[in-house]
Design a protein around this motif. Structure first.
Motif, short mmCIF file in Angstrom:
data_model
loop_
_atom_site.label_atom_id
_atom_site.label_comp_id
_atom_site.label_asym_id
_atom_site.label_seq_id
_atom_site.Cartn_x
_atom_site.Cartn_y
_atom_site.Cartn_z
N ARG A 550 0.67 -1.29 -0.03
CA ARG A 550 0.01 0.01 -0.09
C ARG A 550 0.81 1.23 -0.16
O ARG A 550 1.83 1.27 0.81
CB ARG A 550 -0.70 0.09 1.11
CG ARG A 550 -1.83 1.11 1.23
CD ARG A 550 -2.67 1.26 2.65
NE ARG A 550 -3.51 0.05 2.93
CZ ARG A 550 -3.90 -0.49 3.90
NH1 ARG A 550 -3.64 0.35 4.99
NH2 ARG A 550 -4.62 -1.79 4.04
N GLY A 551 0.50 2.19 -1.03
CA GLY A 551 1.35 3.38 -0.81
C GLY A 551 2.53 3.49 -1.67
O GLY A 551 3.41 4.13 -1.65
N LYS A 553 3.56 4.69 -4.49
CA LYS A 553 3.12 5.95 -5.35
C LYS A 553 3.90 6.00 -6.68
O LYS A 553 3.27 6.40 -7.81
CB LYS A 553 3.08 7.14 -4.55
CG LYS A 553 4.45 7.45 -4.16
CD LYS A 553 4.54 8.63 -3.37
CE LYS A 553 5.91 9.13 -2.84
NZ LYS A 553 5.84 10.04 -1.87
N VAL A 582 6.81 2.68 2.10
CA VAL A 582 5.44 1.78 1.54
C VAL A 582 5.00 1.11 2.79
O VAL A 582 5.76 1.11 3.83
CB VAL A 582 5.65 0.97 0.40
CG1 VAL A 582 5.87 1.60 -0.79
CG2 VAL A 582 6.68 -0.47 0.55
N GLN A 583 3.65 0.76 2.95
CA GLN A 583 3.22 -0.24 3.83
C GLN A 583 3.12 -1.46 3.17
O GLN A 583 2.76 -1.63 2.04
CB GLN A 583 1.69 0.57 4.17
CG GLN A 583 1.79 1.69 5.33
CD GLN A 583 0.52 2.15 5.81
OE1 GLN A 583 -0.64 1.97 4.97
NE2 GLN A 583 0.28 2.76 6.73
N GLN A 599 5.66 -0.92 8.29
CA GLN A 599 6.42 -0.02 7.40
C GLN A 599 7.40 -0.84 6.80
O GLN A 599 8.21 -1.60 7.43
CB GLN A 599 6.71 1.05 8.12
CG GLN A 599 5.64 1.88 8.76
CD GLN A 599 4.98 2.77 7.82
OE1 GLN A 599 5.41 3.07 6.71
NE2 GLN A 599 3.44 2.92 8.03
#
Length: 779
Positions: A550-551, A553, A582-583, A599
């Motif tokens: 997740r994250g 980007k 990122v997660q 994390q």
């Protein structure tokens, strides 16, 4: 005699010719006031000056302080015929007059000053062939070694030499000096003792000092500078105390006696004066407080120490004036009897005298104690409190608090049980206060007990998360205790213990990562598909886990949903983001699909993948036109890679060989270089100079930048552009062109309009003619 005069004139004439006298200049001139400096001791017949007078003058006359030394010839030649002596006369005041053939004065008299300059022609001479003197022991700094018993006298030879003794032509003289050494009477007196609060009349002489010679001026100096200084000294050197002293206020004084001459200059080092104030018994004993409070337990043994009364006496310690005696003169109440306590005569320590006390009989005793020294008595008051002993144990109201079932996700801090024990000792004391602790069944430390200090109620709380998977059933044993130790022979038993059974039920829990932050480091140029890290998580219920990101980007990473391994899927760029965060999400497969996150921090290490560039856009580089001398401009380079990687070592060169005849690039340091002109023949315009910059990385990278350099006319070291040439403002030519273009457009528009009007008029005429031709046909 005539021959001698002729020879003298011949000598003067020869000197006159050889020295250039007679020529208008430094040694001759008109008759006017003048000053001459002449060294003493020079030989005779020394020419000084030749005066020139008007044509009417035929001779000269010399008057004043000539001392038969200075003479003047008829032709105005001034000279001295004898050696000068400055010690006889340092300045000669002369007058010179010019006379005509009849002896009349034509010019003058004018003043002429002769200054006689000194030479070293006199030797120094002592006024006496022998001198005598004396010095006292220790009377001057530097004479501390003198001792009249060892060396009562000294014979010295003193020499004097002029010119500082630095010249081989200096003169000298000597004399003898006899020095007698006398005993020093400027000595520190013995320490003085003064009894405090003396009733004798003041001032009182206490000691004295004497300087070695009379007429000394004495004074006292106290470095502490008190507001009141109780000592004085007269001009005989006698020292007095001027007022009564109080030892309890100040028990000693240290000050200094100084001796000075009539000009105020110290004659010697000051002498230290020490005064000690002797004590008298003038202070009664004082109690430490209004009431001294002591405590004794009710089971205390006979002879036990209870406490100490610390009275104080301000008189000098360790003397009879400050020795104190203690005596009990009253006890209240006198139950169960009088004389329950003893006090040590000289220490003030109290002891239990007869038997153990019981608080329920009397909780408190008040004693009156007489404290005395050899002259005074004082009454002090002591309160002795009887303290209950811890001879009762806490007893639980319930021995078994039954069973309690809780889910494992019960919140931390939740009160799950209230327990209660009582203690028969005195309330609100350490003997009756109860502390609870868990002795069995909670090895993980999941529970804690807080006690209400007013009610001794115990509240059992959840301290750490309960874990069904670790321990499903807790068999708890509580223990109630006092903070005070139990009395001798008393022990805790089963009444001070209670039991409790805690049953933990299972709750579906989210997966748990092995750590909350995972860190990895890779080079920014790793290939796509490279493994850059991995994470691990477990499900408390043992279910399978699926991993996701997740994250992300920038879309740089992907994760294996089964293994938790993380791979790169796109080129990485440290300059875009050096720490990529990122997660990671771990989700149960099946069940309630609970998830948790952690994390993942990926640090990208640098590679040399950025060419050098200018540190800024240099838009204001210029030289003043016309260039008067070759000049230089400084610029700075950088690149986007890490400093530690490239080391900030750039090399610089021209980007075109064709420019080398006009320009030169020189390296200043690792980041700075200069662009220099090689001549002055440049046009008034902008030059675009390409510069090649190479870094020191591996592999090495190179970039070419362009420096725009303007040659312009300058005002006050700045480029000057007339208002007609300022950017955005049209020039005169541009204005004329715009006007012509405008007129041309207007003319074209008018021509088109005129043509259209004419065309329409012609068409109208044709139609009219056609109409005329048709009408007859109609008739």
């Amino acid at each position: 005699m005539m021959l001698q005069a002729q020879l003298h004139c011949l000598c003067l004439f020869t000197l006159y010719l050889t020295t250039g006298y007679g020529q208008e200049g430094k040694f001759s001139g008109p008759l006017k006031p003048m000053t001459f400096s002449i060294f003493e001791g020079q030989g005779p017949s020394q020419i000084i000056f030749q005066f020139k007078a008007s044509p009417l003058a035929v001779t000269f006359k010399l008057t004043g302080e000539t001392d038969d030394i200075f003479q003047i010839q008829p032709d105005g030649l001034l000279y001295h015929s004898k050696a000068l002596d400055r010690e006889t006369r340092a300045v000669h005041k002369l007058q010179v007059s010019a006379l005509d053939a009849h002896g009349n004065t034509v010019e003058g008299p004018v003043p002429i000053t002769i200054e006689v300059k000194d030479i070293n022609d006199n030797r120094p001479v002592f006024l006496q062939p022998k001198y005598e003197g004396s010095v006292r022991q220790n009377s001057r700094p530097g004479s501390q070694e003198l001792d009249p018993l060892k060396n009562p006298s000294y014979k010295l030879v003193v020499s004097v030499e002029d010119m500082g003794g630095q010249n081989e032509h200096s003169f000298s003289d000597s004399t003898s000096v006899d020095i007698m050494v006398k005993e020093n009477i400027w000595k520190t007196p013995e320490p003085v003792e003064i009894e405090e609060n003396s009733t004798n009349p003041y001032p009182i002489k206490i000691t004295q000092v004497r300087w070695n010679d009379p007429d000394a001026l004495y004074s006292l100096v106290d470095k502490e500078k008190p507001s009141q200084f109780p000592f004085s000294i007269d001009q005989e050197g006698d020292i007095y105390v001027t007022q009564p002293l109080d030892r309890e206020e100040k028990d000693a004084y240290v000050f200094y006696a100084a001796a000075r001459d009539e000009h105020g200059k110290p004659l010697a080092f000051p002498l230290k004066i020490q005064v000690k104030v002797k004590d008298i018994n003038d202070n009664p004993p004082t109690c430490p407080s209004t009431v001294t409070v002591l405590e004794v337990q009710e089971d205390e043994q006979i002879g036990s120490s209870i406490g100490t009364l610390m009275a104080h006496d301000m008189d000098e310690e360790n003397t009879m004036n400050s020795v104190l005696r203690y005596r009990i003169v009253d006890q209240t109440p006198k139950v169960p009897r009088d004389g329950l306590f003893l006090v040590q005569t000289y220490s003030g320590t109290f002891q239990l005298a007869v038997q153990s006390l019981r608080k329920r009989d009397t909780p408190q005793y008040n004693l009156t104690v007489e404290v005395s020294d050899k002259d005074f008595k004082t009454l002090c008051f002591v309160q002795i409190n009887i303290i209950d002993i811890n001879d009762q144990i806490p007893i639980f109201e319930e021995s078994d608090y039954g069973n309690l079932t809780l889910p494992e996700d019960t919140a931390i801090g939740t009160v799950i049980l209230t327990i209660q024990a009582t203690d028969a000792d005195e309330p609100y004391t350490g003997s009756s206060k109860i502390l609870y602790r868990i002795t069995q069944g909670d090895s993980e430390g999941c529970l804690e007990i807080e006690t209400d200090p007013q009610t001794n109620t115990g509240y059992v709380k959840v301290k750490k998360p309960l874990d069904f998977e670790a321990v499903a059933v807790h068999n708890i044993v509580f223990q109630a205790e006092n903070p005070e130790p139990l009395a001798l022979g008393v022990q805790y038993n089963a009444s001070s213990s209670a039991t409790f059974r805690l049953i933990v039920t299972d709750v579906n829990e989210a997966p748990q990562f092995s750590q909350q932050v995972y860190q990895a480091k890779v080079s920014e140029d790793v290939a796509k598909g490279t493994k850059v890290g991995n994470v691990t998580a477990k499900d408390p219920e043992g279910l399978d886990i699926s991993y996701s990101l997740r994250g992300d980007k920038r879309g740089w990473l992907k994760i294996d949903p089964v293994t938790g391994e993380i791979f790169s899927v796109a080129p990485l760029d440290r300059e875009a983001e050096s720490l990529y965060q990122v997660q990671v999400v771990a989700t149960e497969v099946g069940g309630s699909s609970l998830s948790s996150t952690a994390q993942f921090h990926l640090t990208l290490t640098d590679v040399n993948d950025n060419p050098p560039r200018l540190v800024e856009e240099y838009t204001g580089l210029f030289f003043c036109y016309p260039l008067k001398a070759p000049g230089s401009l400084i610029f700075e380079a950088t690149d986007d890679d890490q400093q530690s990687l490239r080391g900030r070592h750039f090399t610089f060169s021209l980007g075109s060989e064709s420019l080398q005849k006009d320009w030169e690039v020189s390296k200043i340091n690792g980041t700075h270089a200069s662009l220099s002109t090689k001549h002055t023949g440049f046009e008034e315009r902008v030059y675009h100079i390409p510069v090649r910059i190479s870094d020191g990385g591996w592999p090495p990278l190179e970039g070419t930048v362009s420096l725009a350099v303007t040659f312009c006319k300058c005002v006050e070291d700045r480029c000057f552009q007339p208002a007609g040439h300022m950017p955005g403002i049209p020039t005169v030519g541009m204005t004329v062109g715009i006007l012509l273009s405008t007129f041309l457009v207007i003319g074209i528009i008018l021509a088109v309009v005129f043509f259209q009007i004419k065309k329409n008029k012609g068409q109208h005429n044709v139609e009219s003619a056609q109409a005329s031709e048709v009408k007859p046909l109609r008739n």
